[in-house]
Design an enzyme around this catalytic site. Structure first.
Site, mmCIF file in Angstrom:
data_model
loop_
_atom_site.group_PDB
_atom_site.id
_atom_site.type_symbol
_atom_site.label_atom_id
_atom_site.label_comp_id
_atom_site.label_asym_id
_atom_site.label_seq_id
_atom_site.Cartn_x
_atom_site.Cartn_y
_atom_site.Cartn_z
ATOM 1 N N ASN A 40 43.131 38.266 66.695
ATOM 2 C CA ASN A 40 42.839 39.069 67.884
ATOM 3 C C ASN A 40 43.779 40.245 68.126
ATOM 4 O O ASN A 40 43.399 41.186 68.827
ATOM 5 C CB ASN A 40 42.865 38.166 69.128
ATOM 6 C CG ASN A 40 41.763 37.138 69.119
ATOM 7 O OD1 ASN A 40 40.603 37.473 68.923
ATOM 8 N ND2 ASN A 40 42.116 35.869 69.311
ATOM 9 N N THR A 100 38.985 39.235 77.980
ATOM 10 C CA THR A 100 38.434 38.020 78.581
ATOM 11 C C THR A 100 39.120 37.743 79.902
ATOM 12 O O THR A 100 40.313 38.028 80.083
ATOM 13 C CB THR A 100 38.596 36.811 77.650
ATOM 14 O OG1 THR A 100 38.246 35.607 78.363
ATOM 15 C CG2 THR A 100 40.027 36.669 77.157
ATOM 16 N N TYR A 158 44.688 31.320 72.761
ATOM 17 C CA TYR A 158 43.624 32.321 72.686
ATOM 18 C C TYR A 158 43.828 33.395 73.747
ATOM 19 O O TYR A 158 43.811 34.604 73.459
ATOM 20 C CB TYR A 158 42.268 31.653 72.865
ATOM 21 C CG TYR A 158 41.129 32.628 73.067
ATOM 22 C CD1 TYR A 158 40.666 33.410 72.024
ATOM 23 C CD2 TYR A 158 40.532 32.759 74.326
ATOM 24 C CE1 TYR A 158 39.624 34.314 72.217
ATOM 25 C CE2 TYR A 158 39.505 33.659 74.522
ATOM 26 C CZ TYR A 158 39.045 34.437 73.462
ATOM 27 O OH TYR A 158 38.029 35.331 73.671
ATOM 28 N N LYS A 200 44.616 37.473 73.347
ATOM 29 C CA LYS A 200 43.713 38.479 73.900
ATOM 30 C C LYS A 200 44.443 39.386 74.897
ATOM 31 O O LYS A 200 44.192 40.593 74.953
ATOM 32 C CB LYS A 200 42.517 37.804 74.569
ATOM 33 C CG LYS A 200 41.562 37.115 73.608
ATOM 34 C CD LYS A 200 40.815 38.116 72.737
ATOM 35 C CE LYS A 200 39.777 38.888 73.521
ATOM 36 N NZ LYS A 200 38.992 39.810 72.649
#
Length: 322
Positions: free
Chosen positions: A93, A118, A143, A147
């Site tokens: 990412n 997100t 995650y 991001k």
């Protein structure tokens, strides 16, 4: 640096994903030429020129050459990566965004860049509240941290005047061709299988969570609006602005499937600490409304009908509470 005007030619990276394919459609429906970029082609992508490229592995110079050759005035990053460690998450990412930013800086002509982040970048949201763009991000999952790092790279570059960019933090999406590995994608596939076997009961573990979901077609419309805006805010949250019980959505999906209510046996479970979300997610979309003139146009029932209409039957898979 700000580019005004209707996008004429857009490159969509991650074009074959659930969000990416709808972003392609949103631009095409509004008259833009689309160049779809992804590692491999997929069904339902649409009649667009397709470039089979792994953007995460190209150098900035190589990617710049591709974008320059395609003569795009807009670039949308809908790529999504996953990994089991912090390093793998960053490789999936962060590194691709570093290379993409280098490519955008190297282009002979400026482009509008729309980066899809997100809502999980904010981290846990206090129960009963709606998160806005002024909230200090405190992500807890690997995650979400990766991001957030990528989004900050974009925002910092835009603040320095190096590129014309906007970051959209999307909440959970539902709609046509929902990702099969997602909770509702997997559940719909299991219900399709159950529909072919009358009398079969599907056990589903559902967390006592409330989440803000938005139809993926509405999210794609927001992406187009961010690309077409003369001077949008650099950071916008995209969601319906309401937190809905996951169990309510599960029961709605069963209803639109046409299966009898007793075809699904719901088991209540705790929210997993390693889940990407938490027990409450609600977006404050007022900045997106004011800056883009954007409002969601699909009801969640419409989104779930689309999930059901486009899902393919699959063998049962374990479903964890989300």
């Amino acid at each position: 640096m700000s580019l005004a005007g209707r996008p004429r030619r857009v490159a969509v990276l991650g074009a074959t994903g659930c969000v990416g394919r709808h972003v392609c459609a949103a631009f095409a429906e509004r008259g833009a030429d689309v160049v779809a970029i992804a590692r491999r082609p997929a069904r339902h992508i649409g009649p667009y020129p397709f470039r089979a490229l792994d953007a995460g592995r190209l150098t900035g110079g190589e990617l710049a050459a591709v974008l320059a050759e395609s003569r795009v005035d807009t670039v949308v990053n809908a790529m999504l990566g996953w990994g089991r460690s912090a390093r793998e998450m960053d490789d999936a990412n962060v590194r691709p965004v570093e290379r993409l930013l280098a490519a955008l800086r190297a282009l002979p002509d400026p482009v509008r860049y729309v980066h899809l982040g997100t809502i999980h970048e904010y981290g846990p949201i206090p129960y009963g509240t709606a998160v806005d763009e002024t909230a200090e991000p405190r992500p807890t999952s690997l995650y979400a941290r990766s991001k957030l790092t990528a989004s900050r790279l974009v925002l910092d570059a835009a603040a320095r005047g190096e590129l014309d960019a906007v970051v959209l933090r999307l909440t959970n999406t539902l709609g046509p061709y929902t990702a099969p590995e997602s909770f509702f994608g997997a559940l719909a596939a299991r219900l399709r299988r159950a529909a072919a076997a009358p009398g079969e009961v599907t056990d589903v573990a559902v967390a006592a969570a409330h989440r803000d979901f938005v139809d993926v077609r509405d999210a794609a419309a927001a992406v187009y609006a961010a690309a077409a805006g003369a001077a949008p805010e650099r950071l916008l949250n995209i969601g319906r602005g309401e937190a809905v019980a996951v169990e309510t959505l599960v029961r709605t999906l069963v209803e639109v499937s046409g299966l009898p209510p007793d075809a699904v046996r719901i088991r209540h479970a705790e929210v997993r600490s390693r889940s990407a979300g938490a027990d409450w997610i609600q977006v404050d979309p007022s900045r997106a409304r004011q800056s883009l003139g954007w409002r969601p146009g699909h009801l969640l029932t419409d989104a779930l009908r689309a999930v059901w209409r486009t899902v393919e039957p699959a063998p049962p898979v374990p479903l964890s509470p989300r």
